[in-house]
Motif scaffolding. Structure first.
Motif, mmCIF file in Angstrom:
data_model
loop_
_atom_site.group_PDB
_atom_site.id
_atom_site.type_symbol
_atom_site.label_atom_id
_atom_site.label_comp_id
_atom_site.label_asym_id
_atom_site.label_seq_id
_atom_site.Cartn_x
_atom_site.Cartn_y
_atom_site.Cartn_z
ATOM 1 N N GLU A 171 0.505 -1.088 0.501
ATOM 2 C CA GLU A 171 -0.270 -0.204 0.132
ATOM 3 C C GLU A 171 0.575 1.279 0.006
ATOM 4 O O GLU A 171 2.159 1.376 0.382
ATOM 5 C CB GLU A 171 -0.431 0.304 1.314
ATOM 6 N N LYS A 172 0.230 2.371 -0.921
ATOM 7 C CA LYS A 172 1.272 3.751 -0.293
ATOM 8 C C LYS A 172 0.524 4.492 0.790
ATOM 9 O O LYS A 172 -0.384 4.410 0.949
ATOM 10 C CB LYS A 172 0.798 4.313 -1.923
ATOM 11 N N GLU A 173 1.893 4.279 1.543
ATOM 12 C CA GLU A 173 2.037 5.711 2.175
ATOM 13 C C GLU A 173 3.169 6.781 2.056
ATOM 14 O O GLU A 173 3.977 6.179 2.034
ATOM 15 C CB GLU A 173 1.750 4.829 3.273
ATOM 16 N N GLN A 174 2.559 7.432 2.503
ATOM 17 C CA GLN A 174 3.469 9.097 1.922
ATOM 18 C C GLN A 174 4.447 8.656 0.850
ATOM 19 O O GLN A 174 5.250 9.203 0.976
ATOM 20 C CB GLN A 174 3.727 9.625 3.607
ATOM 21 N N GLU A 175 3.677 8.327 -0.118
ATOM 22 C CA GLU A 175 4.102 8.109 -1.136
ATOM 23 C C GLU A 175 5.639 7.479 -2.002
ATOM 24 O O GLU A 175 6.169 6.983 -1.884
ATOM 25 C CB GLU A 175 5.304 9.892 -2.125
ATOM 26 N N LYS A 176 5.506 6.450 -0.470
ATOM 27 C CA LYS A 176 6.532 5.211 -0.706
ATOM 28 C C LYS A 176 5.675 4.005 -0.391
ATOM 29 O O LYS A 176 4.493 3.925 0.639
ATOM 30 C CB LYS A 176 7.014 5.418 0.326
ATOM 31 N N LEU A 177 5.526 3.068 -0.949
ATOM 32 C CA LEU A 177 4.788 1.429 -1.035
ATOM 33 C C LEU A 177 5.770 1.449 0.141
ATOM 34 O O LEU A 177 6.926 0.713 0.312
ATOM 35 C CB LEU A 177 5.477 0.133 -2.286
ATOM 36 N N ILE A 178 4.722 0.087 0.871
ATOM 37 C CA ILE A 178 4.936 -0.261 2.506
ATOM 38 C C ILE A 178 4.494 -2.035 2.224
ATOM 39 O O ILE A 178 3.214 -2.476 1.454
ATOM 40 C CB ILE A 178 3.900 0.588 3.536
ATOM 41 N N LEU A 179 4.849 -2.473 2.324
ATOM 42 C CA LEU A 179 5.217 -4.291 2.090
ATOM 43 C C LEU A 179 3.861 -3.997 3.502
ATOM 44 O O LEU A 179 4.112 -3.862 4.171
ATOM 45 C CB LEU A 179 5.835 -4.760 2.769
ATOM 46 N N LYS A 180 3.026 -5.284 3.166
ATOM 47 C CA LYS A 180 1.547 -5.410 4.302
ATOM 48 C C LYS A 180 1.640 -6.795 4.445
ATOM 49 O O LYS A 180 1.342 -7.651 5.920
ATOM 50 C CB LYS A 180 0.113 -4.319 3.567
#
Length: 194
Positions: A33-42
């Motif tokens: 998911e994108k959080e603060q323009e960074k992709l974060i592995l969920k």
């Protein structure tokens, strides 16, 4: 490695919780998911994860997602697979997915029963007649049955473990199927006599 983007909008005033599944071998799928323009592995899921280590024990690769009321969510899937990634993505409730799996499984188990009956029948004929063609046919049929079980995910259900996934060995099973088919055909058609 392939990337897939999936967006869903919740227009209702209640939390939307759904499940999605891919209908074939997927390998490893990482959900971002994108959080603060960074992709974060969920999370990670997929057919290459041993069945006992999967969140949802199924022939399908299943994951869930939630969307807050009046919100939109975009999920990014990073797919790493040894196989040709040719699949369909379905979204629904867990009950709908299990119902679909039951429908598909019914056909598979009828097929499996037919192949086992053919193998046993030909094995009895081989024991009685001592004709090698019947034994080759048993190996040929059993190899195709095992390859189909690996492709469809049933080998992982039958022999569930936490160490490996049978889909990693699809090349071995399919190669053995081709080899056994070639051997059976070669001797059945008596090509060696020409």
């Amino acid at each position: 490695e392939k990337w897939l983007q999936f967006s869903v909008k919740n227009s209702s005033d209640v939390l939307l919780k759904k499940y999605m599944y891919f209908s074939s071998l997927t390998g490893f799928i990482e959900v971002y998911e994108k959080e603060q323009e960074k992709l974060i592995l969920k999370k990670t899921f997929g057919s290459s994860i041993p069945l006992l280590n999967q969140e949802h024990k199924s022939i399908y690769s299943i994951t869930d997602f939630e969307v807050l009321p009046q919100q939109q969510k975009t999920l990014y899937f990073k797919i790493t697979s040894r196989h040709n990634f040719n699949t369909s993505l379905f979204v629904g409730s867990l009950e709908e997915i299990k119902s679909k799996e039951a429908e598909v499984s019914l056909f598979y188990f009828v097929y499996l029963g037919g192949i086992i009956a053919l193998v046993l029948y030909n094995l009895f004929i081989y024991v009685y007649l001592k004709e090698n063609a019947y034994l080759r046919y048993c190996v040929f049929s059993a190899s195709f049955m095992s390859t189909l079980s690996v492709v469809k995910g049933y080998a992982d259900l039958f022999f569930a473990n936490q160490f490996f996934s049978f889909s990693h060995y699809l090349m071995f099973f399919s190669s053995f199927s081709v080899l056994s088919a070639s051997g059976f055909t070669y001797y059945f058609l008596e090509v060696y006599k020409k």
